[in-house]
Design a protein around this motif. Structure first.
Motif, PDB file in Angstrom:
ATOM      1  N   PRO A  22     112.393  -3.872 115.652  1.00 19.27           N
ATOM      2  CA  PRO A  22     113.110  -2.872 114.852  1.00 19.27           C
ATOM      3  C   PRO A  22     114.612  -3.136 114.771  1.00 19.27           C
ATOM      4  N   ARG A  23     115.220  -3.479 115.890  1.00 18.08           N
ATOM      5  CA  ARG A  23     116.658  -3.783 115.861  1.00 18.08           C
ATOM      6  C   ARG A  23     116.910  -5.071 115.079  1.00 18.08           C
ATOM      7  N   ALA A  24     116.065  -6.087 115.287  1.00 24.53           N
ATOM      8  CA  ALA A  24     116.229  -7.364 114.581  1.00 24.53           C
ATOM      9  C   ALA A  24     116.094  -7.167 113.071  1.00 24.53           C
ATOM     10  N   LEU A  25     115.125  -6.347 112.671  1.00 21.97           N
ATOM     11  CA  LEU A  25     114.960  -6.077 111.238  1.00 21.97           C
ATOM     12  C   LEU A  25     116.184  -5.373 110.670  1.00 21.97           C
ATOM     13  N   GLN A  26     116.739  -4.444 111.438  1.00 19.67           N
ATOM     14  CA  GLN A  26     117.940  -3.745 110.973  1.00 19.67           C
ATOM     15  C   GLN A  26     119.077  -4.729 110.717  1.00 19.67           C
ATOM     16  N   VAL A  27     119.268  -5.662 111.637  1.00 19.30           N
ATOM     17  CA  VAL A  27     120.348  -6.653 111.488  1.00 19.30           C
ATOM     18  C   VAL A  27     120.137  -7.499 110.239  1.00 19.30           C
ATOM     19  N   VAL A  28     118.916  -7.997 110.046  1.00 18.69           N
ATOM     20  CA  VAL A  28     118.648  -8.904 108.924  1.00 18.69           C
ATOM     21  C   VAL A  28     118.646  -8.166 107.585  1.00 18.69           C
ATOM     22  N   LEU A  29     117.897  -7.086 107.504  1.00 19.53           N
ATOM     23  CA  LEU A  29     117.738  -6.395 106.217  1.00 19.53           C
ATOM     24  C   LEU A  29     119.032  -5.760 105.738  1.00 19.53           C
ATOM     25  N   SER A  30     119.872  -5.293 106.668  1.00 22.15           N
ATOM     26  CA  SER A  30     121.129  -4.645 106.268  1.00 22.15           C
ATOM     27  C   SER A  30     122.138  -5.638 105.709  1.00 22.15           C
ATOM     28  N   GLN A  31     121.890  -6.935 105.897  1.00 22.88           N
ATOM     29  CA  GLN A  31     122.798  -7.963 105.353  1.00 22.88           C
ATOM     30  C   GLN A  31     122.343  -8.484 103.987  1.00 22.88           C
ATOM     31  N   GLU A 148      99.384 -22.966 108.288  1.00 20.40           N
ATOM     32  CA  GLU A 148      98.635 -22.832 107.035  1.00 20.40           C
ATOM     33  C   GLU A 148      99.595 -22.792 105.842  1.00 20.40           C
ATOM     34  N   LEU A 149     100.647 -22.002 105.965  1.00 26.58           N
ATOM     35  CA  LEU A 149     101.634 -21.890 104.882  1.00 26.58           C
ATOM     36  C   LEU A 149     102.272 -23.230 104.545  1.00 26.58           C
ATOM     37  N   LYS A 150     102.580 -24.003 105.587  1.00 28.56           N
ATOM     38  CA  LYS A 150     103.336 -25.241 105.384  1.00 28.56           C
ATOM     39  C   LYS A 150     102.493 -26.388 104.848  1.00 28.56           C
ATOM     40  N   LYS A 151     101.245 -26.111 104.511  1.00 30.73           N
ATOM     41  CA  LYS A 151     100.424 -27.146 103.885  1.00 30.73           C
ATOM     42  C   LYS A 151     100.879 -27.420 102.458  1.00 30.73           C
ATOM     43  N   GLU A 152     101.792 -26.587 101.956  1.00 27.99           N
ATOM     44  CA  GLU A 152     102.371 -26.849 100.638  1.00 27.99           C
ATOM     45  C   GLU A 152     103.875 -27.056 100.788  1.00 27.99           C
ATOM     46  N   SER A 153     104.518 -27.579  99.737  1.00 28.44           N
ATOM     47  CA  SER A 153     105.914 -28.009  99.874  1.00 28.44           C
ATOM     48  C   SER A 153     106.930 -26.893  99.693  1.00 28.44           C
ATOM     49  N   SER A 154     106.563 -25.809  99.017  1.00 28.10           N
ATOM     50  CA  SER A 154     107.562 -24.808  98.669  1.00 28.10           C
ATOM     51  C   SER A 154     107.626 -23.664  99.689  1.00 28.10           C
ATOM     52  N   VAL A 155     107.651 -24.027 100.968  1.00 25.75           N
ATOM     53  CA  VAL A 155     107.767 -23.035 102.042  1.00 25.75           C
ATOM     54  C   VAL A 155     108.922 -23.440 102.950  1.00 25.75           C
ATOM     55  N   TYR A 156     109.839 -22.493 103.197  1.00 24.31           N
ATOM     56  CA  TYR A 156     110.966 -22.732 104.094  1.00 24.31           C
ATOM     57  C   TYR A 156     110.791 -21.811 105.290  1.00 24.31           C
ATOM     58  N   ALA A 157     110.764 -22.375 106.486  1.00 24.71           N
ATOM     59  CA  ALA A 157     110.474 -21.590 107.694  1.00 24.71           C
ATOM     60  C   ALA A 157     111.700 -21.476 108.591  1.00 24.71           C
ATOM     61  N   ILE A 158     111.951 -20.243 109.046  1.00 24.37           N
ATOM     62  CA  ILE A 158     113.097 -19.941 109.907  1.00 24.37           C
ATOM     63  C   ILE A 158     112.575 -19.268 111.171  1.00 24.37           C
ATOM     64  N   ALA A 159     113.084 -19.685 112.322  1.00 25.45           N
ATOM     65  CA  ALA A 159     112.757 -19.023 113.583  1.00 25.45           C
ATOM     66  C   ALA A 159     114.041 -18.522 114.228  1.00 25.45           C
ATOM     67  N   GLU A 160     113.945 -17.343 114.838  1.00 22.67           N
ATOM     68  CA  GLU A 160     115.111 -16.821 115.566  1.00 22.67           C
ATOM     69  C   GLU A 160     115.349 -17.650 116.817  1.00 22.67           C
ATOM     70  N   LYS A 185     120.480 -17.917 114.894  1.00 22.05           N
ATOM     71  CA  LYS A 185     120.750 -16.691 115.645  1.00 22.05           C
ATOM     72  C   LYS A 185     120.477 -15.501 114.737  1.00 22.05           C
ATOM     73  N   LEU A 186     120.178 -14.359 115.346  1.00 23.31           N
ATOM     74  CA  LEU A 186     119.801 -13.168 114.587  1.00 23.31           C
ATOM     75  C   LEU A 186     120.825 -12.831 113.500  1.00 23.31           C
ATOM     76  N   ASP A 187     122.116 -12.881 113.842  1.00 20.85           N
ATOM     77  CA  ASP A 187     123.153 -12.517 112.868  1.00 20.85           C
ATOM     78  C   ASP A 187     123.234 -13.492 111.701  1.00 20.85           C
ATOM     79  N   ASP A 188     122.648 -14.688 111.863  1.00 19.44           N
ATOM     80  CA  ASP A 188     122.733 -15.720 110.815  1.00 19.44           C
ATOM     81  C   ASP A 188     121.465 -15.841 109.976  1.00 19.44           C
ATOM     82  N   ILE A 189     120.420 -15.084 110.312  1.00 22.67           N
ATOM     83  CA  ILE A 189     119.142 -15.255 109.610  1.00 22.67           C
ATOM     84  C   ILE A 189     119.259 -14.856 108.139  1.00 22.67           C
ATOM     85  N   ALA A 190     119.905 -13.720 107.857  1.00 27.22           N
ATOM     86  CA  ALA A 190     120.033 -13.287 106.449  1.00 27.22           C
ATOM     87  C   ALA A 190     120.773 -14.332 105.623  1.00 27.22           C
ATOM     88  N   GLU A 191     121.852 -14.862 106.180  1.00 25.58           N
ATOM     89  CA  GLU A 191     122.623 -15.891 105.459  1.00 25.58           C
ATOM     90  C   GLU A 191     121.780 -17.144 105.232  1.00 25.58           C
TER      91      GLU A 191
END
Length: 198
Positions: A22-31, A148-160, A185-191
């Protein structure tokens, strides 16, 4: 190597999170900006009823619209849809439109909603550039779906990154698949998301 993106394709951002989410979503979505040229679909591990209050609270503090997903509704850009607690959320394509389909099928990895279930459904969407984001949480939900998602080319994956996770389990499991394109980092995910979709 950054996956190819197609300016003619719609964009969908798929987020999976659990403990500390919930806190992580707040940080990302609010940006994210109100005019976001993408739809967001979210699995936050939560029991029934809690996801609606989470969505309502996030909606009051974010520029984008945030709501609990409803079965059968069409996805709109600039809107984030949170899977209802205790139920799986999938995205299906009918007549060129992406719609929410809510399921009461059995738990997956001990979870309902499950990130893997959401990601597996996203894999079947055509004409979408897809961004997958795995944030703080216990366990490994989302890792198999990411493969499964990455079996195609148009997927970009981000991990915290480990530095900002409350629990590093889910991002760590995703990174272990060698399918993650960016660790942020969490603060950089939205960017990081915005850089890819612009």
């Amino acid at each position: 190597m950054t996956p190819r993106k197609n300016p003619d394709k719609k964009k969908i951002i798929c987020i999976g999170t659990s403990t500390g989410g919930p806190r992580a979503l707040q940080v990302v979505l609010s940006q994210l900006p109100k005019e976001l040229d993408a739809t967001i679909v979210i699995v936050q591990h939560m029991p029934p009823k809690f996801t609606k209050s989470l969505a309502d609270r996030l909606n009051t503090i974010c520029d984008i619209e945030v709501k609990e997903a409803e079965d059968g509704e069409s996805l709109k850009e600039g809107t984030a849809y949170i899977a209802p607690g205790g139920r799986h959320m999938t995205i299906v394509q009918t007549g060129g439109r992406a719609k929410v389909k809510i399921l009461d099928s059995p738990t997956v990895n001990g979870h309902r909603p499950s990130v893997d279930v959401l990601f597996n459904s996203i894999h079947n969407l055509s004409n979408f550039d897809k961004i997958a984001v795995i944030m703080t949480g216990m366990g490994a939900d989302g890792a198999a779906g990411l493969v499964e998602l990455k079996k195609e080319s148009s997927v970009y994956a981000i991990a915290e990154s480990k530095e900002t996770c409350i629990v590093y389990g889910m991002p760590n499991a995703a990174i272990a698949t060698n399918q993650v394109d960016s660790i942020a980092k969490l603060d950089d995910i939205a960017e990081t998301i915005l850089k890819y979709i612009r």
